[in-house]
Design a protein around this motif. Sequence first.
Motif, short mmCIF file in Angstrom:
data_model
loop_
_atom_site.label_atom_id
_atom_site.label_comp_id
_atom_site.label_asym_id
_atom_site.label_seq_id
_atom_site.Cartn_x
_atom_site.Cartn_y
_atom_site.Cartn_z
N ASN A 158 51.12 -9.67 71.46
CA ASN A 158 51.37 -10.99 70.81
C ASN A 158 52.69 -11.86 71.35
N ARG A 159 52.67 -12.95 71.38
CA ARG A 159 53.81 -13.68 71.89
C ARG A 159 55.20 -13.27 71.26
N GLU A 160 56.26 -13.49 71.67
CA GLU A 160 57.50 -13.00 70.88
C GLU A 160 57.95 -14.34 70.09
N SER A 207 50.20 -1.57 68.91
CA SER A 207 50.21 -0.69 69.85
C SER A 207 51.81 -0.09 69.80
N GLY A 208 51.77 1.17 69.13
CA GLY A 208 53.15 1.70 69.21
C GLY A 208 54.03 0.75 68.46
N GLY A 209 53.61 0.09 67.41
CA GLY A 209 54.54 -0.78 66.64
C GLY A 209 54.43 -2.44 66.99
N LYS A 210 53.97 -2.59 68.44
CA LYS A 210 53.81 -4.01 68.79
C LYS A 210 52.74 -4.57 68.60
N GLN A 211 52.99 -5.92 68.14
CA GLN A 211 51.78 -6.68 67.58
C GLN A 211 50.83 -7.03 68.64
N LEU A 212 49.46 -6.84 68.34
CA LEU A 212 48.40 -7.51 69.42
C LEU A 212 47.65 -8.40 68.80
N GLN A 213 47.02 -9.18 69.68
CA GLN A 213 45.58 -10.07 69.20
C GLN A 213 44.49 -9.80 70.12
N THR A 214 43.47 -9.63 69.31
CA THR A 214 42.54 -9.03 70.06
C THR A 214 41.08 -10.13 70.17
N GLU A 260 51.18 2.35 45.15
CA GLU A 260 51.19 3.19 46.28
C GLU A 260 49.85 3.48 46.82
N LYS A 261 48.82 3.15 45.74
CA LYS A 261 47.17 3.44 46.09
C LYS A 261 46.83 2.17 46.63
N THR A 262 47.41 1.08 46.85
CA THR A 262 47.01 -0.26 47.15
C THR A 262 46.94 -0.59 48.77
N THR A 263 45.58 -1.03 49.13
CA THR A 263 45.77 -1.41 50.35
C THR A 263 46.19 -3.00 50.73
N ALA A 264 47.04 -3.06 51.68
CA ALA A 264 47.53 -4.64 51.90
C ALA A 264 47.69 -4.95 53.43
N MET A 265 47.00 -6.19 53.67
CA MET A 265 47.13 -6.32 55.17
C MET A 265 47.33 -8.14 55.33
N LEU A 266 47.97 -8.31 56.64
CA LEU A 266 48.10 -9.76 56.85
C LEU A 266 46.94 -9.79 57.87
N VAL A 267 46.08 -10.92 57.40
CA VAL A 267 44.98 -11.37 58.75
C VAL A 267 45.37 -12.74 59.30
N TYR A 268 45.72 -12.61 60.73
CA TYR A 268 45.92 -13.70 61.21
C TYR A 268 44.61 -14.29 62.00
N PRO A 269 44.04 -15.33 61.55
CA PRO A 269 42.85 -15.97 61.95
C PRO A 269 43.07 -16.52 63.52
N LYS A 270 44.17 -17.35 63.78
CA LYS A 270 44.47 -18.03 65.17
C LYS A 270 44.63 -16.71 65.98
N ARG A 271 45.43 -16.11 65.96
CA ARG A 271 45.78 -14.98 66.88
C ARG A 271 45.06 -13.99 66.87
N ARG A 272 44.14 -13.70 65.86
CA ARG A 272 43.29 -12.56 65.60
C ARG A 272 44.03 -11.22 65.67
N SER A 273 44.53 -11.05 64.58
CA SER A 273 45.54 -9.89 64.39
C SER A 273 45.59 -9.32 62.95
N VAL A 274 45.41 -8.23 62.92
CA VAL A 274 45.80 -7.70 61.44
C VAL A 274 46.74 -6.88 61.62
#
Length: 491
Positions: free
Chosen positions: A385-387, A231-238, A402-416
């Motif tokens: 997300n907690r600081e 959200s505006g660059g701040k990390q969330l957990q869903t 530059e055509k690659t998709t890359a994500m970090l998926v967090y299972p515990k805090r449910r964040s991408v």
Amino acid sequence: MRSFNLLFSTSLVVVASSAFAGAGGIIPKRISQTMAFPVNPGSSTLTNSQMRFADSMFNSIVPGEALYFTLLDKSEESLEETKRSEITFRRAEALLQYCRDRNYSPVEYYAEITPTLAPRKVRTIDLSLASYKFYAHGRSLTGMIFCPLDHIATSATTVQFNPSVENEVQVFTFNPASPIDVSLTSGTKVTIPASSLMYKDGRPVLDPVEVRVAEYLEMDAIAMKMMTTTSGGKQLQTGGMWHIDVSSKGEPVVMKPGHDYHIQVANNNTVKDMQVFTGVMKNGLLDWQLQKDDKVTAGNVGVDGNATQPVNAVDVTKNTLNINGNVNVNVNQNRNIVVNESWNNNANFNPEAVRKYEEMVERREQAVYDLELNDFGWINCDAFNRETQVMVDVLLRGDVSEKTTAMLVYPKRRSVLPGYVCEDQKSIKFSSIAADETAMLVVFTATDDKNIVMKYSRMITPGNNKSVDVKASKGTMADLQKEIKKGMADI
């Protein structure tokens, strides 16, 4: 002999100065690791496996650090000194040429010559120059240094949100004059009060309405839609994501001012301070905007389906329960209804009310989030997300572009979180992420065959994996989703 040593040392100083100038002023790096390059005794030609090893090591070094390769096999260490000089010199030549062929930046590698009788080391990126040929048969050892630079991330995200919901949508039709109660296959409920809908121009809705809901609760499904959680660059957990649209006769309808509807979803985590966010497209991402006039409450499932007081607070001390204004029925200490055959002849007995109570008892431990909101579209139940005190960057190199998709998926805090393309167009960066939170790295690149992607996934701890060498393999998106799901289950 003394005069020869003096002359030899003096000439080395001159050549060393020339080496620094010819290499563009190589700045010695702090060597963070030293290892033996896997050479073939007696050979200075690089094999395919040695090339792959060089690539892997180059892409795995944390930017700003340096790796020093010794270039002798143990069996060669006892050879005559000039022979050792020639062998290491030729191998360094081969590695320098390979780095040039791979288009590595010339400031990210160099050879280092250490003369036996000189106080200074010589560094260069081109051993083919005549001024260095002296060392090929002299008294020295040549090593190789990999020292990759940190790459600057651009604003170009590697993730492009997929807005299509056709594969996940569930469709329902209702009379808008009556309460609308949508029950999704997952158990999530969407409830809209009677007569609370209108057209965008204010006209009342009189014809049947179509409610279309797509739900995304599992992290593998969220990742495959490339729905990031910022959200505006701040990390969330869903706590869950939905796309809801309501229409009548093909025309969109909205909630009347002052009216709200509810989404009730199972609370499968312990996150507090959940809030309602709605999504808007921004630079290819779904950016989540906080809705301060909406709210999320946590509770248990009540008899009427609403999130209410915890079930274990229900008073059964009198062993009776009055359900929806109907007759009192017997309830034992385990909260099971004691069936009395005489109820069948009681006009006030409501079997449906009893059934609802029994369902509530069965689900008495099931907590829910109850979202109260007034906007349709993309909805997210999120918490910021907690600081964290320790933040690091993670750089991806290897099979990425530059055509690659890359994500970090967090299972515990449910964040991408999305990665960003670097200026060199050959690396991807995740900036300022928590060092101690385990995440699944998900990487894929489309191919000319629309059914096949080059995929890569692995669990990483950013603080320990600041540089990752991506080694992609062929597969389908379905294969990748299975890998994500399995990886999530293993945490």
